[in-house]
Design a protein around this motif. Structure first.
Motif, short mmCIF file in Angstrom:
data_model
loop_
_atom_site.label_atom_id
_atom_site.label_comp_id
_atom_site.label_asym_id
_atom_site.label_seq_id
_atom_site.Cartn_x
_atom_site.Cartn_y
_atom_site.Cartn_z
N ASP A 174 4.67 -11.24 0.66
CA ASP A 174 3.67 -11.33 -0.42
C ASP A 174 3.19 -9.92 -0.73
O ASP A 174 2.72 -9.20 0.17
N VAL A 175 3.31 -9.54 -2.00
CA VAL A 175 2.92 -8.18 -2.41
C VAL A 175 1.99 -8.29 -3.62
O VAL A 175 2.20 -9.13 -4.49
N ILE A 176 0.95 -7.45 -3.65
CA ILE A 176 0.10 -7.34 -4.84
C ILE A 176 0.33 -5.96 -5.43
O ILE A 176 0.29 -4.95 -4.71
N ILE A 177 0.60 -5.90 -6.73
CA ILE A 177 0.76 -4.61 -7.41
C ILE A 177 -0.25 -4.51 -8.54
O ILE A 177 -0.73 -5.53 -9.06
N GLY A 178 -0.56 -3.30 -8.95
CA GLY A 178 -1.51 -3.10 -10.04
C GLY A 178 -1.11 -1.92 -10.90
O GLY A 178 -0.40 -1.00 -10.43
N ASP A 179 -1.53 -1.94 -12.17
CA ASP A 179 -1.23 -0.82 -13.08
C ASP A 179 -2.50 -0.06 -13.49
O ASP A 179 -2.52 0.65 -14.50
N GLY A 180 -3.59 -0.25 -12.69
CA GLY A 180 -4.86 0.43 -13.00
C GLY A 180 -5.76 -0.41 -13.87
O GLY A 180 -6.97 -0.15 -13.97
N ILE A 181 -5.19 -1.46 -14.51
CA ILE A 181 -6.00 -2.34 -15.37
C ILE A 181 -5.98 -3.76 -14.82
O ILE A 181 -7.00 -4.39 -14.63
N GLY A 182 -4.76 -4.23 -14.52
CA GLY A 182 -4.63 -5.59 -14.01
C GLY A 182 -3.82 -5.63 -12.72
O GLY A 182 -3.26 -4.61 -12.29
N LYS A 183 -3.78 -6.82 -12.10
CA LYS A 183 -3.02 -7.02 -10.86
C LYS A 183 -2.11 -8.23 -11.01
O LYS A 183 -2.39 -9.14 -11.79
N MET A 184 -1.02 -8.25 -10.23
CA MET A 184 -0.14 -9.43 -10.18
C MET A 184 0.51 -9.49 -8.80
O MET A 184 0.50 -8.52 -8.04
N SER A 185 1.07 -10.66 -8.47
CA SER A 185 1.70 -10.81 -7.15
C SER A 185 3.22 -10.80 -7.29
O SER A 185 3.78 -11.20 -8.31
N LEU A 186 3.88 -10.34 -6.23
CA LEU A 186 5.34 -10.41 -6.11
C LEU A 186 5.65 -11.27 -4.89
O LEU A 186 4.99 -11.14 -3.86
N THR A 187 6.64 -12.13 -5.01
CA THR A 187 7.04 -12.97 -3.88
C THR A 187 8.52 -12.76 -3.60
O THR A 187 9.34 -12.79 -4.53
N PHE A 188 8.84 -12.52 -2.34
CA PHE A 188 10.24 -12.38 -1.93
C PHE A 188 10.50 -13.35 -0.78
O PHE A 188 9.65 -13.55 0.07
N PHE A 189 11.71 -13.93 -0.77
CA PHE A 189 12.11 -14.80 0.34
C PHE A 189 13.16 -14.08 1.17
O PHE A 189 13.99 -13.35 0.63
N ALA A 190 13.11 -14.26 2.48
CA ALA A 190 14.07 -13.60 3.37
C ALA A 190 14.60 -14.61 4.38
O ALA A 190 13.98 -15.65 4.63
N LYS A 191 15.78 -14.31 4.95
CA LYS A 191 16.41 -15.23 5.90
C LYS A 191 15.60 -15.36 7.20
O LYS A 191 15.56 -16.40 7.81
N ASN A 192 15.00 -14.22 7.59
CA ASN A 192 14.23 -14.24 8.83
C ASN A 192 13.06 -13.26 8.75
O ASN A 192 12.94 -12.50 7.79
N LEU A 193 12.21 -13.28 9.76
CA LEU A 193 11.01 -12.45 9.74
C LEU A 193 11.35 -10.96 9.79
O LEU A 193 10.67 -10.13 9.16
N GLY A 194 12.45 -10.61 10.49
CA GLY A 194 12.85 -9.20 10.56
C GLY A 194 13.17 -8.64 9.19
O GLY A 194 12.73 -7.54 8.82
N ALA A 195 13.93 -9.42 8.39
CA ALA A 195 14.30 -8.98 7.04
C ALA A 195 13.06 -8.89 6.16
O ALA A 195 12.93 -7.99 5.31
N ALA A 196 12.13 -9.83 6.35
CA ALA A 196 10.89 -9.83 5.55
C ALA A 196 10.04 -8.60 5.89
O ALA A 196 9.48 -7.95 5.00
N LYS A 197 9.98 -8.26 7.19
CA LYS A 197 9.19 -7.08 7.59
C LYS A 197 9.79 -5.80 7.01
O LYS A 197 9.07 -4.89 6.60
N TRP A 198 11.13 -5.75 6.97
CA TRP A 198 11.80 -4.57 6.38
C TRP A 198 11.39 -4.41 4.92
O TRP A 198 11.04 -3.33 4.46
N ARG A 199 11.42 -5.52 4.19
CA ARG A 199 11.03 -5.47 2.76
C ARG A 199 9.57 -5.06 2.62
O ARG A 199 9.21 -4.26 1.75
#
Length: 722
Positions: A82-107
Motif C-alpha cells: 500500500d503506497v500513498i503518493i501526492g503531487d503537492g495538492i492532492g493524494k492518491m493510493s497505489l496498490t500492488f499485489f505480490a506472490k509473497n511477503l519478501g517480494a512485497a517488501k522489496w517493492r
C-alpha cells in the motif's frame, strides 16, 4: 559501438538485459527489440493534478511517495503493498499485489518515502480514495534528474510499451533508446522511387519517430511507413512461396472426351450453378498446368464445394491418378465418403472404388483399405489424419483435397503432399474469409469463391431468443421444436459442452468471458431436462459428442440421416459437413459462447433441402454486450462474407487469424487487416512488380534482408507447406 538490426541483444545491451528481454518477449536481436512498438503515448498534457483525475481513464502523473508499507494478505496467499503518493495538492493510493511477503517488501523499499517519479495507470476508486492498481512507474534517481525529467516531459511524449511484471515500460524505453543511439545505417526495404512516390519516411526516420516522437505529428507517418514495410515484407514472402510452387513440375491431368468426368456430368440430375461452373473451369485449367495447382475454394455451407472437388478427382482419375480427401473428423470423413459414393452412382463407383481410411477402423478392415490405396485400385481415398501414417502409401497421388483448412495443421498437410510427386492441392473452406485476411494468410494460394447457392433451397430464418429479457421464451423454443417434429421434420439442438458438471467443452466451442462459470447447458443436462418435457419427452432423441467412440458417433449420424431420430442433441461435432435435407431446425443453446463463423456454420446444417430452415439462437447475454452483438449479427444476415467482416471487427484479427499460418501473427506488429486493407492491396501490387523483374531480390537487398529477418526459416517452412 555500431549496431545492425541483426546484432544480438547480448552484444547491444549485455547478458542480463538480453536474458530478461528474451524471457519476457522471446527477443533475440536489435531488430526484435525495435519492432516492439509503443502501444500508446502519454502526453505531457495528461499530467493532470491528482484532484482532477477522471475515473476510468488511463493517465500519467508526476508525484512523490508519502508512505509505503507491505503486508501479508489475510484470506488468501500472497502479499500487498500500500503506497500513498501526492503531487503537492492532492493524494492518491497505489496498490500492488505480490506472490509473497519478501517480494512485497522489496517493492515497498523501492517505493521509499520521499522518492519521486512518473506513475501511469487506470484511475479507480476504493473507499472514496482515488487509486491506481498495479500502475507502471519510473522513479527518478535524484532531485536534479527529477527536474530534468520533468522539463523533458513537458516537451516530449512518453512511449508506453507492452510490458510484463518483470519488465516495466520504462526499462524497455531505456533499452530502445540505447540501441537507437548506437544503430548504424538501416537497409531500406522499399526502393527509393517507391518510397518517395508513396510519401513514406526512411526506415531510420520511421524507427526514431515511432520510439522517440517529439510531437503527435511524428507518430502517424512513422506508423504508416512501418506498416508498409510489414505488408510488403509479408506479401513478397508469400508471392515468392507461390512462385516456388510454380517452379515445381506437375503431371498434367487432362479430362478426355467420353471419360469419367464427362460421364459424371451427363448423369447429374441438375445443372451446375454459374459459380460452380466458373470455379470448375479454373480447377480444370490448373490440373493441366505446368506447375501444381495450389487453390483455395471458399464457399458458403451447402454451396457445392464437394461437387467441385469431386469433379477435380474424376479428372485426375482419368490418367490413373489418385485423389486423397482429408477431413478434420471421423464423422465428416464418413459423411464425405457416403456423399461421394452417392454422387458417383452405381456405374462410376466400382470404377473409382471410393475408400475410407481412418484410425478408428477395425484392423482387418483398415488393412484391406490400405491395400486398395497402395495398389492404386482406390482412385478416391477419404480419411482423417490416418492418411498421414507411415504405413499409408499411394500408387500415384495426383490430388490432395483438404476440407476445412483452418482445422488442419500445416505439417499434416505437408505430410500428405509428400506422399506424391508434387501433387495438385485444393483447399476447401466454408468459413468465408475477408479478402485482406485471405491475402495475408493464404497469399500464396490462388483463390476462388462460390457465392451462388444451388436452386431448390428453401432458405433459413434466424431468430435470437434473448432469455435475459424474455425468460418465458425458453418454453416457446421447445414448443417450436415439437411443432416441426409433428410435421415430420428433424431438429438439431447444439450445446457448448458435453456435461456441465464435468466442464467438458468441445474444443473451440467456448468463448467464455473471464470470470464466468461456463455454459449452462451440456448435452447430458439437456437430455435429462427434455426427458420430462410433455411432448419431447417421448420423441426419438439421441445424443452425439466428440468423446463417443467413432463407430457409435457414425451410427447415430447415419440413423439421424435415415430419419430414425427426430431430435439430435449434439456438440459442435456436427458443425461441418453433416447433410440431412429433412433437418429443418437448428437450436443453439448458450449461443453467445460460440464465434460468429461457428454459429453461421451450425445454421448451415438446416434448410438444405426443400424444407424451410429455422435457426433459434438461445442466449442469456445482456442486450448491447459484445457477446450479444455477435449473436445478433448472425441473426441479422445469411451472408457469410458480411459476417466474416463483422467477426473481424468484433474480435480483432489476432483471433481470426489464429495459428492459421506460422509467422503471420508474429509478423503483424502494426498491420491491421481491416483498417489497412488498402495498404495491403497496394503492397501486394508493389511486391508483384518487384518480383516480376527481380525474383531473387538481388537489386533489392533491403527487402531481401527484411524478409530474412521477419520471416524466419521456420516461418518459410510453414509457408512452403501450404
Amino acid at each position: 559501438m555500431s549496431l545492425t538490426l541483426d546484432a544480438s541483444l547480448d552484444e547491444a545491451l549485455g547478458a542480463a538485459p538480453a536474458k530478461t528481454l528474451h524471457r519476457a518477449f522471446g527477443m533475440q536481436s536489435v531488430g526484435d527489440l525495435l519492432s516492439h512498438y509503443p502501444r500508446r503515448y502519454a502526453d505531457p498534457a495528461e499530467l493532470t493534478p491528482i484532484r482532477e483525475l477522471p475515473l476510468g481513464e488511463t493517465v500519467t502523473i508526476v508525484a512523490e511517495v508519502l508512505s509505503s508499507s507491505a503486508r501479508a494478505m489475510r484470506n488468501r496467499k500472497g502479499a500487498m503493498v500500500d503506497v500513498i503518493i501526492g503531487d503537492g495538492i492532492g493524494k492518491m493510493s497505489l496498490t500492488f499485489f505480490a506472490k509473497n511477503l519478501g517480494a512485497a517488501k522489496w517493492r515497498s523499499e523501492e517505493l521509499a518515502v520521499g522518492r519521486r517519479g512518473v506513475f501511469s495507470g487506470k484511475v479507480g476508486e476504493f473507499n472514496g480514495v482515488t487509486q491506481f492498481a498495479h500502475p507502471e512507474y519510473e522513479l527518478f534517481d535524484d532531485e536534479d534528474s527529477a527536474r530534468r525529467h520533468a522539463d523533458a516531459m513537458a516537451a516530449e511524449l512518453i512511449p508506453i510499451y507492452p510490458a510484463t511484471a518483470s519488465l516495466q515500460t520504462w526499462q524497455i524505453a531505456r533499452f530502445v533508446g540505447r540501441v537507437l543511439d548506437d544503430l548504424d545505417d538501416i537497409p531500406e526495404p522499399l526502393p527509393e522511387a517507391v518510397r518517395r512516390r508513396e510519401e513514406l519516411l526512411t526506415a531510420r526516420e520511421a524507427l526514431e519517430q515511432v520510439h522517440r516522437p517529439k510531437t503527435r505529428n511524428d507518430i502517424d507517418p512513422a506508423v504508416r511507413t512501418l506498416r508498409m514495410h510489414e505488408a510488403l515484407t509479408l506479401q513478397t514472402a508469400l508471392l515468392q512461396q507461390r512462385d516456388a510452387v510454380r517452379a515445381l513440375a506437375a503431371t498434367p491431368r487432362p479430362a478426355v472426351p467420353g471419360g469419367l468426368l464427362e460421364r459424371f456430368d451427363a448423369a447429374l440430375p441438375y445443372t451446375l450453378t454459374p459459380d460452380q461452373q466458373t470455379v470448375g473451369e479454373q480447377v480444370a485449367k490448373d490440373l493441366v498446368g505446368a506447375w501444381p495447382m495450389n487453390r483455395l475454394v471458399q464457399g458458403e455451407v451447402g454451396s457445392g464445394k464437394t461437387l467441385v472437388a469431386l469433379r477435380a478427382m474424376l479428372q485426375v482419375a482419368e490418367s490413373g491418378g489418385q485423389a486423397a480427401l482429408i477431413a478434420p473428423t471421423e464423422v465428416l470423413a464418413g459423411q464425405h465418403l457416403r456423399s461421394i459414393a452417392k454422387m458417383l452412382g452405381p456405374e462410376l463407383s466400382p470404377l473409382l472404388m471410393p475408400t475410407l481410411l481412418t484410425g478408428q477402423m477395425p484392423a482387418a478392415e483398415r488393412r484391406k483399405a490400405a491395400l486398395r490405396v497402395a495398389s492404386g485400385q482406390a482412385l478416391i481415398v477419404v480419411g482423417t489424419h490416418a492418411l498421414l501414417g507411415e504405413k499409408t502409401t499411394f500408387a500415384d497421388l495426383g490430388l490432395v483435397v483438404v476440407d476445412e483448412q483452418h482445422r488442419f495443421g500445416v505439417e499434416q498437410r505437408e505430410a500428405l503432399r509428400a506422399k506424391g510427386s508434387s501433387p495438385h492441392a485444393l483447399v476447401l473452406t466454408a468459413t468465408p474469409i475477408p479478402r485482406t485476411v485471405a491475402m495475408t494468410v493464404f497469399g500464396d494460394l490462388d483463390t476462388s469463391v462460390i457465392r451462388t447457392m444451388p436452386a431448390g433451397r428453401a432458405g433459413i430464418q434466424s431468430f435470437v431468443a434473448p432469455l435475459a429479457e424474455h425468460p418465458a421464451w425458453w418454453g416457446r423454443v421447445w414448443e417450436r421444436a415439437a411443432e416441426e417434429i409433428a410435421q415430420g421434420r428433424q431438429v438439431f439442438a447444439v450445446c457448448a459442452a458435453i456435461d456441465t458438471t464435468k466442464k467438458t467443452a468441445e474444443a473451440g466451442a467456448l468463448l467464455a468471458p473471464e470470470g464466468t462459470s461456463g455454459p449452462r447447458w451440456g448435452v447430458v443436462q439437456l437430455d435429462e431436462a427434455l426427458s420430462t418435457h410433455p411432448t419431447l419427452g417421448t420423441t426419438r432423441r439421441a445424443v452425439l459428442h466428440g468423446k463417443m467412440p467413432s463407430d457409435e458417433k457414425d451410427a447415430v449420424m447415419q440413423s439421424f440421416a435415415r430419419g430414425e431420430i427426430d431430435l439430435l442433441l449434439a456438440t459442435t461435432v456436427i458443425e461441418v459437413g453433416v447433410d440431412v435435407p429433412n433437418a429443418s431446425t437448428m437450436i443453439v443453446l448458450d449461443a453467445d459462447r460460440f464465434g460468429v463463423s461457428q454459429l453461421h456454420q451450425l445454421r448451415g446444417r438446416v434448410g438444405r433441402g426443400g424444407v424451410p430452415g429455422l435457426c433459434l439462437l438461445v442466449t442469456e447475454a445482456e442486450a448491447e454486450s459484445l457477446a450479444r452483438e455477435r449473436v445478433d449479427a448472425v441473426a441479422a444476415t445469411l451472408d457469410g462474407f458480411a459476417l466474416a467482416e463483422v467477426d473481424l471487427e468484433l474480435r480483432g484479427e489476432g483471433d481470426v487469424l489464429g495459428a492459421a499460418q506460422a509467422g503471420v501473427r508474429s509478423s503483424l506488429k502494426l498491420l491491421r487487416v481491416v483498417k489497412d486493407s488498402k495498404l495491403i492491396v497496394r503492397a501486394r501490387e508493389l511486391a508483384e512488380v518487384i518480383l516480376a523483374t527481380d525474383p531473387d531480390l538481388t537489386a533489392h537487398p533491403g527487402l531481401r534482408e527484411a524478409i530474412e529477418r521477419r520471416v524466419s526459416d521456420d516461418d518459410r517452412a510453414a509457408l512452403a507447406k501450404n
